[in-house]
Design an enzyme around this catalytic site. Structure first.
Site, PDB file in Angstrom:
ATOM      1  N   HIS A 170       0.849  -1.202   0.000  1.00 54.28           N
ATOM      2  CA  HIS A 170       0.000   0.000   0.000  1.00 54.28           C
ATOM      3  C   HIS A 170       0.890   1.260   0.000  1.00 54.28           C
ATOM      4  O   HIS A 170       0.715   2.151  -0.834  1.00 54.28           O
ATOM      5  CB  HIS A 170      -0.903  -0.046   1.243  1.00 54.28           C
ATOM      6  CG  HIS A 170      -1.683   1.210   1.506  1.00 54.28           C
ATOM      7  ND1 HIS A 170      -3.042   1.284   1.340  1.00 54.28           N
ATOM      8  CD2 HIS A 170      -1.287   2.443   1.935  1.00 54.28           C
ATOM      9  CE1 HIS A 170      -3.450   2.506   1.661  1.00 54.28           C
ATOM     10  NE2 HIS A 170      -2.403   3.232   2.024  1.00 54.28           N
ATOM     11  N   GLU A 171       1.861   1.290   0.908  1.00 55.19           N
ATOM     12  CA  GLU A 171       2.748   2.458   0.995  1.00 55.19           C
ATOM     13  C   GLU A 171       3.627   2.593  -0.244  1.00 55.19           C
ATOM     14  O   GLU A 171       3.892   3.700  -0.713  1.00 55.19           O
ATOM     15  CB  GLU A 171       3.628   2.389   2.247  1.00 55.19           C
ATOM     16  CG  GLU A 171       2.866   2.546   3.556  1.00 55.19           C
ATOM     17  CD  GLU A 171       2.035   3.818   3.624  1.00 55.19           C
ATOM     18  OE1 GLU A 171       2.488   4.862   3.132  1.00 55.19           O
ATOM     19  OE2 GLU A 171       0.922   3.768   4.176  1.00 55.19           O
TER      20      GLU A 171
ATOM     21  N   HIS B 192       1.848   4.404  -2.975  1.00 54.15           N
ATOM     22  CA  HIS B 192       1.920   5.857  -2.775  1.00 54.15           C
ATOM     23  C   HIS B 192       3.293   6.368  -3.233  1.00 54.15           C
ATOM     24  O   HIS B 192       3.396   7.341  -3.971  1.00 54.15           O
ATOM     25  CB  HIS B 192       1.820   6.223  -1.290  1.00 54.15           C
ATOM     26  CG  HIS B 192       0.454   6.086  -0.694  1.00 54.15           C
ATOM     27  ND1 HIS B 192      -0.664   6.616  -1.260  1.00 54.15           N
ATOM     28  CD2 HIS B 192       0.039   5.500   0.465  1.00 54.15           C
ATOM     29  CE1 HIS B 192      -1.721   6.359  -0.487  1.00 54.15           C
ATOM     30  NE2 HIS B 192      -1.312   5.676   0.567  1.00 54.15           N
TER      31      HIS B 192
HETATM   32 ZN    ZN Z   1      -2.279   5.233   2.342  1.00 57.50          ZN
END
Ligand code: ZN
Length: 330
Positions: free
Chosen positions: A54-55, A58
């Site tokens: 998830h990170e 980003h």
């Molecule tokens: Zn996030």
């Protein structure tokens, strides 16, 4: 929350980003092992992988826009990708913010099929880790939870960033940030209330985390936006005193005492030839006495700026030169 967190363990590097784990994360495998056995440990490793990816989503999106990302730190409440700067354009922030939750939605969709195939409608209800397949159904739910939770419009969580980016299309970044931060505070209140009612300590920790980072980022935006908007001419003093190259140091010392001005431009028939500061006047008087003239001690190598320059630029020039006053030339 900034990236300079101490007490984190370096795990590995990927795409030039150092992935680190805060030591408090270590408590989770132990808790899960105690309550669910080996399957619990495998489950927490799965959580770890999902949060890291998830990170990374980003971070990779941010890198695409030229924003530096040095570290990803994994905390028990989620991950934090520390970015070198805030994206300039709302659509960049939008795409960076949505990349994380989007990944969780896609992964949940992928996990849904094996889980449904082998566990049937059970995956919607069974929350005990009886078989290894249940690990998959847990991860399915985890990704849905991660997506939904991160999409809450509580700045600076992903949903709050998306909200700010959408608002910033129709108003200034400063105003958009203020509104997004207000939503953040509303959610902090809800998290705290809900956490106290249900005895859920995670919600209280998350509320604290959101509060700290919302406040920090809001004040950062206020300062940079204000400096960006103000021009030199907006704050230029009306009258200032100047000295000539042959002004005696005793005269300048007197001027320092009788005015609020501490730094003086040196003008030679209207042309700026140097500057003298309080610090260099005083040290020159100590060394040579008051009989020397400005010409002997003035600083000849100095930066200058124009009335239309932004205060951000002046601030940078001051830091680079070590001077507390910069002459402004028309
Ligand atoms: Zn996030």
């Amino acid at each position: 929350l900034d990236g300079n967190m101490k007490n984190s363990i370096k795990l590995f590097r990927v795409f030039g980003i150092s992935v680190e784990m805060h030591i408090s994360f270590l408590i989770l495998p132990i808790l899960f092992w105690l309550s669910m056995g080996v399957k619990g440990v495998v489950l927490i490793l799965g959580v770890f992988v999902c949060v890291t990816l998830h990170e990374l989503c980003h971070a990779l999106q941010a890198k695409k826009f030229g924003i530096r990302v040095d570290t990803i730190i994994l905390l028990p409440i989620g991950g934090v990708a520390s970015m070198g700067s805030i994206p300039d354009k709302p659509y960049q922030e939008f795409r960076i913010a949505i990349a994380g939750p989007l990944f969780n939605i896609i992964l949940a969709a992928i996990l849904y099929y094996p889980a449904y195939r082998f566990l049937g409608p059970d995956i919607f209800f069974s929350m005990n880790l009886t078989t290894w397949l249940h690990v998959i159904s847990y991860l399915y739910w985890l990704n849905i939870l991660l997506a939904v939770f991160n999409l809450l419009p509580a700045f600076p969580m992903d949903g709050g960033r998306i909200l700010r980016a959408l608002l910033a299309r129709v108003m200034t970044l400063q105003k958009a940030t203020r509104i997004a931060v207000s939503f953040g505070y509303l959610f902090i209140f809800l998290f705290v209330a809900w956490g106290i009612m249900t005895g859920n300590i995670w919600l209280l920790i998350i509320a604290f985390f959101v509060y700290i980072s919302a406040t920090q980022e809001a004040s950062h935006v206020e300062i940079t936006e204000t400096l960006k908007r103000l021009r030199v001419r907006d704050i230029l003093p009306n009258g200032y005193l100047s000295v000539g190259p042959d002004t005696k140091l005793s005269k300048v010392l007197e001027m320092i005492f009788h005015s609020h001005q501490e730094d003086f431009p040196v003008l030679d028939s209207g042309t700026l030839v140097g500057i003298v500061t309080r610090a260099n006047i005083i040290s020159a008087i100590h060394q040579f006495g008051v009989e020397k003239t400005v010409n002997d001690i003035m600083i000849k190598d100095f930066p200058s700026a124009g009335p239309l320059d932004s205060l951000t630029k002046i601030h940078k020039l001051m830091e680079e030169s070590g001077l507390r006053a910069i002459p402004i030339m028309e």
